[in-house]
Design an enzyme around this catalytic site. Structure first.
Site: not given
Length: 436
Positions: A409-410
């Site tokens: 998700h980064r």
């Protein structure tokens, strides 16, 4: 002068390796470019070529030795004209042993009389201040069970077998003196200790649980364990799942395989091709995380998980978006074979911007894979199986394949991951578009 042969660094992540096998023996002539040994790195067994020429004078690290640090001497090469006598002057550098623990420096004790030296309890410090021993009651209240007696009293008590702990001192501050010991009643004499009874021999305690055999961890297995632990501990995974109808894909696969013997296409070849084309359509999913920036890859290099006896490895199909199905199929078969034989080069399994893991051939319906750092995504592909679906308002049966995208998700947001899966599903369900 003899030349030291050092343990090479055969991959960027290699800190140590296993000297699997020597291909030359002592006394053999060695030319530049000769393969002299096989080195097991964290992912593969690689051939080690000589740089210098000469005669292999002495092998310092034997076959099968694990944990050999890079740049550690593993052999000595004699130059032209040198003989074995030159080895006597060789002192190969070895990794420095850890420094031996130094004994702690003695702490200065308080300034006390010789009789009081070494006393560290509360009562001991009180004695240092007063110069006299404390009474028995104060010794007990201070938690110190040391007995204060004159040297003569101690010698007499020892000769007569008297227990000083049972004698009340009449000297200053309760100190035991000669008269106290000489007048001690018979009851104060120490009782003879009973003969020691030998302890019964300890019986081995049987282990609880099933029997087992321990298989030592290889360098590759240790690396896999470390990287997977790092991935799950540091990468914020989230998961997106989609079902694909692969009836049209299976029909095209059968038709293409019937046209030539030069290739044998698998469902996974179509998956790799569809992933590559979907990444070209959604380049934001072809990325990885660094602390300084997000890396957006310009080439579409797809890593494909391959099971080997030593563990999982991911050879790379480079520029997969520019290769056809037959080229991908033949390249994957060659990479998989060399992966199982431990013959991959570092550049063939290190890198890549996206991974594919397919367990469909084992009948696994769906699963979630662990991201292969530093990549941002991995697609887990399940088995194609017939399931009931609703098609054009009516119940029908179709061959469905479940795919789950694990996302960092980064790097990739939910909308980007969903956009990638939508492009992938469209390609898989309309395989003719993969041929354009």
């Amino acid at each position: 002068m003899p030349i030291e042969i050092l343990m090479p660094a055969l991959s960027p992540t290699m800190a140590e390796g296993k000297l699997a096998k020597w291909l030359k023996k002592e006394g053999d002539a060695v030319k530049s470019g000769d393969v002299i040994a096989e080195i097991e790195t964290d992912k593969a067994t690689m051939e080690f070529e000589a740089v210098d020429e000469g005669t292999l004078g002495k092998i310092l690290v034997a076959d099968g030795t694990e944990g050999v640090k890079i740049n550690q001497p593993i052999a000595v090469l004699l130059e032209e004209g040198e003989d074995a006598s030159a080895l006597e002057a060789v002192r190969p550098s070895r990794p420095a042993p850890p420094p031996a623990a130094q004994p702690a420096a003695p702490q200065p004790s308080p300034s006390v009389t010789p009789a009081k030296a070494g006393v560290h309890s509360e009562s001991g410090f009180a004695e240092a201040r007063t110069g006299f021993p404390l009474s028995r009651e104060r010794r007990e209240s201070a938690g110190n069970d040391r007995i204060f007696a004159s040297p003569l009293a101690r010698r007499i008590a020892k000769d007569k077998g008297i227990d000083l702990a049972a004698v009340k001192g009449s000297g200053p501050h309760g100190r035991i003196v000669k008269a106290d010991v000489e007048g001690a009643p018979a009851a104060a004499k120490a009782e003879a200790a009973p003969a020691a009874v030998p302890a019964p021999a300890a019986r081995p305690v049987p282990e609880i649980g099933p029997r087992y055999t321990e298989v030592p961890n290889s360098t590759m297995r240790k690396t896999i364990a470390r990287r997977l632990t790092e991935a799950k501990a540091t990468i914020p995974h989230f998961y997106l799942t989609i079902d694909c109808n692969i009836d049209a894909l299976l029909k095209m696969r059968a038709d293409l395989n019937a046209k030539s013997d030069a290739y044998k296409l698998s469902v996974n070849d179509f998956v790799v091709r569809a992933v590559a084309l979907a990444l070209r359509q959604v380049p934001a999913a072809n990325a990885s995380w660094t602390e300084a920036a997000i890396r957006m890859y310009e080439e579409v290099d797809v890593s494909v998980a391959v099971a080997t006896p030593g563990g999982l490895i991911t050879p790379i199909v480079k520029s997969a978006d520019h290769k056809g199905l037959a080229a991908i199929s033949n390249e994957m078969k060659e990479l998989a074979k060399r992966a199982r034989d431990g013959k991959l080069k570092p550049e063939e399994y290190q890198g890549g911007g996206f991974s594919v893991s397919n367990l469909g051939m084992y009948g696994i319906r769906d699963f979630a894979a662990i991201i292969n750092p530093p990549q941002g995504c991995i697609l887990a592909v399940g088995a194609g199986e017939q399931r009931p679906i609703v098609k054009d308002g009516a119940l029908a049966v179709a061959t469905m394949m479940t795919c789950t995208l694990s996302v960092d998700h980064r790097v990739v947001d939910g909308a980007v991951g969903a956009e990638f899966l939508a492009a992938f599903k469209k390609l898989v369900e309309d395989p003719l578009t993969m041929l354009l």
